[in-house]
Design a protein around this motif. Structure first.
Motif, mmCIF file in Angstrom:
data_model
loop_
_atom_site.group_PDB
_atom_site.id
_atom_site.type_symbol
_atom_site.label_atom_id
_atom_site.label_comp_id
_atom_site.label_asym_id
_atom_site.label_seq_id
_atom_site.Cartn_x
_atom_site.Cartn_y
_atom_site.Cartn_z
ATOM 1 N N GLN B 170 -32.312 -63.880 -29.502
ATOM 2 C CA GLN B 170 -33.299 -64.618 -28.726
ATOM 3 C C GLN B 170 -33.143 -66.112 -28.939
ATOM 4 O OE1 GLN B 170 -36.996 -62.845 -30.014
ATOM 5 N NE2 GLN B 170 -37.229 -61.708 -28.083
ATOM 6 N N ALA B 171 -32.890 -66.484 -30.192
ATOM 7 C CA ALA B 171 -32.711 -67.906 -30.495
ATOM 8 C C ALA B 171 -31.498 -68.453 -29.757
ATOM 9 C CB ALA B 171 -32.562 -68.101 -31.999
ATOM 10 N N VAL B 172 -30.432 -67.639 -29.723
ATOM 11 C CA VAL B 172 -29.239 -68.057 -28.990
ATOM 12 C C VAL B 172 -29.578 -68.273 -27.520
ATOM 13 C CG1 VAL B 172 -26.979 -67.318 -28.176
ATOM 14 C CG2 VAL B 172 -27.619 -66.950 -30.567
ATOM 15 N N ALA B 173 -30.323 -67.328 -26.967
ATOM 16 C CA ALA B 173 -30.695 -67.451 -25.546
ATOM 17 C C ALA B 173 -31.513 -68.717 -25.320
ATOM 18 C CB ALA B 173 -31.470 -66.220 -25.091
ATOM 19 N N ARG B 174 -32.353 -69.031 -26.279
ATOM 20 C CA ARG B 174 -33.214 -70.200 -26.122
ATOM 21 C C ARG B 174 -32.392 -71.490 -26.097
ATOM 22 N NH1 ARG B 174 -37.778 -68.093 -28.282
ATOM 23 N NH2 ARG B 174 -36.596 -67.908 -30.209
ATOM 24 N N ILE B 175 -31.271 -71.462 -26.808
ATOM 25 C CA ILE B 175 -30.442 -72.671 -26.870
ATOM 26 C C ILE B 175 -29.906 -73.045 -25.487
ATOM 27 C CG2 ILE B 175 -28.294 -73.614 -27.796
ATOM 28 C CD1 ILE B 175 -28.772 -72.007 -30.326
ATOM 29 N N THR B 176 -29.731 -72.058 -24.644
ATOM 30 C CA THR B 176 -29.221 -72.369 -23.303
ATOM 31 C C THR B 176 -30.160 -73.314 -22.563
ATOM 32 O OG1 THR B 176 -30.383 -70.548 -22.212
ATOM 33 C CG2 THR B 176 -28.226 -70.065 -23.140
ATOM 34 N N GLY B 177 -31.417 -73.319 -22.939
ATOM 35 C CA GLY B 177 -32.368 -74.196 -22.262
ATOM 36 C C GLY B 177 -32.801 -73.690 -20.908
ATOM 37 N N ASN B 178 -32.318 -72.509 -20.549
ATOM 38 C CA ASN B 178 -32.666 -71.938 -19.240
ATOM 39 C C ASN B 178 -33.513 -70.677 -19.438
ATOM 40 O OD1 ASN B 178 -32.795 -70.703 -16.763
ATOM 41 N ND2 ASN B 178 -30.715 -71.293 -16.175
ATOM 42 N N PRO B 179 -34.784 -70.744 -19.083
ATOM 43 C CA PRO B 179 -35.689 -69.619 -19.360
ATOM 44 C C PRO B 179 -35.286 -68.309 -18.700
ATOM 45 C CG PRO B 179 -36.734 -71.280 -17.960
ATOM 46 C CD PRO B 179 -35.465 -71.873 -18.461
ATOM 47 N N ILE B 180 -34.517 -68.379 -17.635
ATOM 48 C CA ILE B 180 -34.107 -67.125 -16.999
ATOM 49 C C ILE B 180 -33.289 -66.274 -17.957
ATOM 50 C CG2 ILE B 180 -32.740 -66.074 -15.174
ATOM 51 C CD1 ILE B 180 -33.445 -68.209 -13.371
ATOM 52 N N TYR B 181 -32.427 -66.934 -18.713
ATOM 53 C CA TYR B 181 -31.598 -66.181 -19.638
ATOM 54 C C TYR B 181 -32.455 -65.505 -20.697
ATOM 55 C CZ TYR B 181 -27.620 -68.365 -17.463
ATOM 56 O OH TYR B 181 -26.701 -68.761 -16.555
ATOM 57 N N ILE B 182 -33.493 -66.214 -21.115
ATOM 58 C CA ILE B 182 -34.396 -65.621 -22.096
ATOM 59 C C ILE B 182 -35.078 -64.401 -21.505
ATOM 60 C CG2 ILE B 182 -36.353 -66.080 -23.607
ATOM 61 C CD1 ILE B 182 -35.644 -69.057 -23.427
ATOM 62 N N PHE B 183 -35.574 -64.555 -20.282
ATOM 63 C CA PHE B 183 -36.241 -63.442 -19.612
ATOM 64 C C PHE B 183 -35.310 -62.247 -19.477
ATOM 65 C CE2 PHE B 183 -39.149 -66.573 -17.232
ATOM 66 C CZ PHE B 183 -40.115 -66.443 -18.198
ATOM 67 N N ILE B 184 -34.175 -62.505 -18.863
ATOM 68 C CA ILE B 184 -33.238 -61.414 -18.587
ATOM 69 C C ILE B 184 -32.793 -60.750 -19.889
ATOM 70 C CG2 ILE B 184 -30.977 -60.849 -17.638
ATOM 71 C CD1 ILE B 184 -32.649 -61.593 -15.380
ATOM 72 N N HIS B 185 -32.501 -61.592 -20.861
ATOM 73 C CA HIS B 185 -32.056 -61.068 -22.143
ATOM 74 C C HIS B 185 -33.112 -60.148 -22.751
ATOM 75 C CE1 HIS B 185 -31.669 -61.199 -26.531
ATOM 76 N NE2 HIS B 185 -30.379 -61.184 -26.305
ATOM 77 N N ASN B 186 -34.350 -60.609 -22.778
ATOM 78 C CA ASN B 186 -35.421 -59.782 -23.333
ATOM 79 C C ASN B 186 -35.621 -58.508 -22.519
ATOM 80 O OD1 ASN B 186 -36.116 -61.340 -25.533
ATOM 81 N ND2 ASN B 186 -37.576 -62.590 -24.372
ATOM 82 N N MET B 187 -35.585 -58.667 -21.225
ATOM 83 C CA MET B 187 -35.802 -57.523 -20.341
ATOM 84 C C MET B 187 -34.786 -56.419 -20.626
ATOM 85 S SD MET B 187 -35.946 -57.690 -16.174
ATOM 86 C CE MET B 187 -34.185 -57.768 -15.847
ATOM 87 N N VAL B 188 -33.538 -56.814 -20.733
ATOM 88 C CA VAL B 188 -32.487 -55.838 -20.994
ATOM 89 C C VAL B 188 -32.625 -55.266 -22.408
ATOM 90 C CG1 VAL B 188 -30.007 -55.539 -21.250
ATOM 91 C CG2 VAL B 188 -30.906 -56.899 -19.355
ATOM 92 N N HIS B 189 -32.833 -56.160 -23.356
ATOM 93 C CA HIS B 189 -32.951 -55.712 -24.740
ATOM 94 C C HIS B 189 -34.072 -54.690 -24.898
ATOM 95 C CE1 HIS B 189 -32.801 -56.147 -29.176
ATOM 96 N NE2 HIS B 189 -34.107 -55.914 -29.073
ATOM 97 N N ASP B 190 -35.252 -55.035 -24.382
ATOM 98 C CA ASP B 190 -36.414 -54.167 -24.572
ATOM 99 C C ASP B 190 -36.214 -52.799 -23.930
ATOM 100 O OD1 ASP B 190 -37.543 -56.190 -25.945
ATOM 101 O OD2 ASP B 190 -38.991 -56.780 -24.390
#
Lengths: 253, 253
Positions: B170-190
């Motif tokens: 999640q921290a890695v995703a946050r580094i991208t600075g683009n919230p979509i990646y965080i969303f998508i990443h969490n969505m897939v992970h969960d």
DNA sequence: CTGTTAAAATGGTTGGATCATTATACGTCG
DNA sequence: CGACGTATAATGATCCAACCATTTTAACAG
């Protein structure tokens, strides 16, 4: 907190234990019936007055349950005799709507979405180049020919061209053989499209540029060059994003 | 067909013209009020009995509207005195739920989701390597240290390790600075996590392998090597997917 | 055969009453 | 005075019964 995820996530062995909410139980039961295949897409659920008796709940409670199922994209409700709740499977549509809500809610910006779109398009196209069979390439060739005809027609066929362009990219996504890419691709496209319509006026030069892009992408897919296909697709999207961003900031100036 | 997308998509200038459905009008009004910022996250909507008078609708109709808004992730309803409809912004959660529905509906398979996850993780990590500031790297280092402690604790801390592992990604995703990646990443992970819990039993060897992966990924991010970071992240996910797929097919024989 | 009209099934809405839950104020007892 | 129970009131959840609106279908008139 989501009311209930598909499986008990997080490893936590307990649920929230909220009794109450009879309608939620109705939602769960109907949803299970649909997901288990007991009701197939196109099937009609019993009428409200019948279900009222089946579940032993009031019509109001039952209707709240139906509203939830409708919003989830599991059923669609029509009026009049022979109307009622029909099982559909428009889950992807609800996700598209949710992404739209995020945009309007400023949880994500258009710039973010554009960046994501470049990546998705790149990945999808690269994979397509890897996996395309001759039949797949034939489909793309056919669409490219269609596009070329619209280019010849000039900017009066701008909208028709964009339509074929969309079909082209959808066909590419389909080649990956992975429905998630199709979903994500459509979801992003459908939410960006309105901005293109607003900020990208018809333009002969861009029409031709777009067509050249498609042509090159097809060539890369044909030759199975995944890296190049991906790069071309990314640049293709990037160019449009770049131009739109400029136009989008001009009017506000 | 989605009841109404964020903007009038498709360029079609017309709406479906369905009169009826008073509750839909209520939904639209409240949604607009929320999206326009008139109601902020955490604010309480008026009580049902008040809104009944404001909109001049029956309580049943109003409640159907609230059910829809709740399902959209825009509000959350609590019971008792001081209860009522509170504005939330849990749109991402509803999308996670929708993806779960797709999985259960067999519109997509676990294999499809796994492939997608490899790509997302690869892209996200590569971008993170490109954009990581020193502070970002420090966060990752801290998480890695935490993970190392759990590795030392052996498989008894398997779950704790997985938790840190999730935080790391999640921290890695946050580094991208683009919230979509965080969303998508969490969505897939969960949506994948439950399968890991089911088919990936604790295992000392895999625990250490996982830790080594994180260490290498961090190193790549630190050195700003996007390509390698992406490759490592992809392989990291791939290894787990591979192993799980095997275990998933064994029990069924 | 065609156009019109009546009937019936179904979802949509209403109003009022009652139940269930929960934060808060109050009061009792140690 | 403070901890603990208890009554109260606000609020959502449910039920019931009736009626309205829409739409398909069938009956009917021409």
């Amino acid at each position: 907190m989501p009311k209930h995820s598909g499986l008990t996530s997080k490893g936590a062995p307990f649920r929230v234990a909220r009794q109450s909410r009879i309608f939620q139980d109705v939602v769960d039961q109907i949803q299970e019936a649909i997901l288990s295949g007991e009701f197939q897409r196109g099937d009609m659920l019993p009428s409200e007055r019948e279900m009222r008796e089946i579940f032993h709940v009031s019509r109001g409670t039952l209707r709240e349950a139906l509203r939830v199922l409708e919003q989830k994209g599991l059923i669609e409700i029509r009026l009049g005799v022979n109307g009622g709740a029909m099982v559909t499977a428009a889950i992807a549509e609800t996700m598209t709507e949710s992404l739209g809500l995020m945009l309007r809610f400023r949880k994500i910006s258009l710039d973010h979405l554009q960046e994501f779109r470049e990546d998705i398009e790149g990945i999808v196209t690269a994979k397509a180049a890897d996996r395309a069979a001759e039949a797949d390439v034939a489909v793309l060739r056919s669409l490219l020919a269609e596009a070329e005809a619209h280019v010849a027609g000039g900017i009066s066929e701008w909208r028709a061209f964009l339509n074929v362009d969309k079909k082209f990219h959808q066909a590419v996504a389909r080649i990956t053989g992975n429905p998630i890419y199709i979903f994500i691709h459509n979801m992003v496209h459908d939410n960006i499209q309105p901005y293109y319509d607003t900020f990208l006026p018809p333009d002969q030069e861009r029409l031709q540029q777009n067509f050249r892009d498609l042509k090159e992408i097809l060539a890369a897919v044909e030759s199975g060059d995944a890296d190049q296909a991906g790069d071309l697709a990314r640049k293709h999207i990037w160019r449009f994003n770049e131009y739109m961003t400029k136009r989008r900031q001009e009017p506000q100036g």
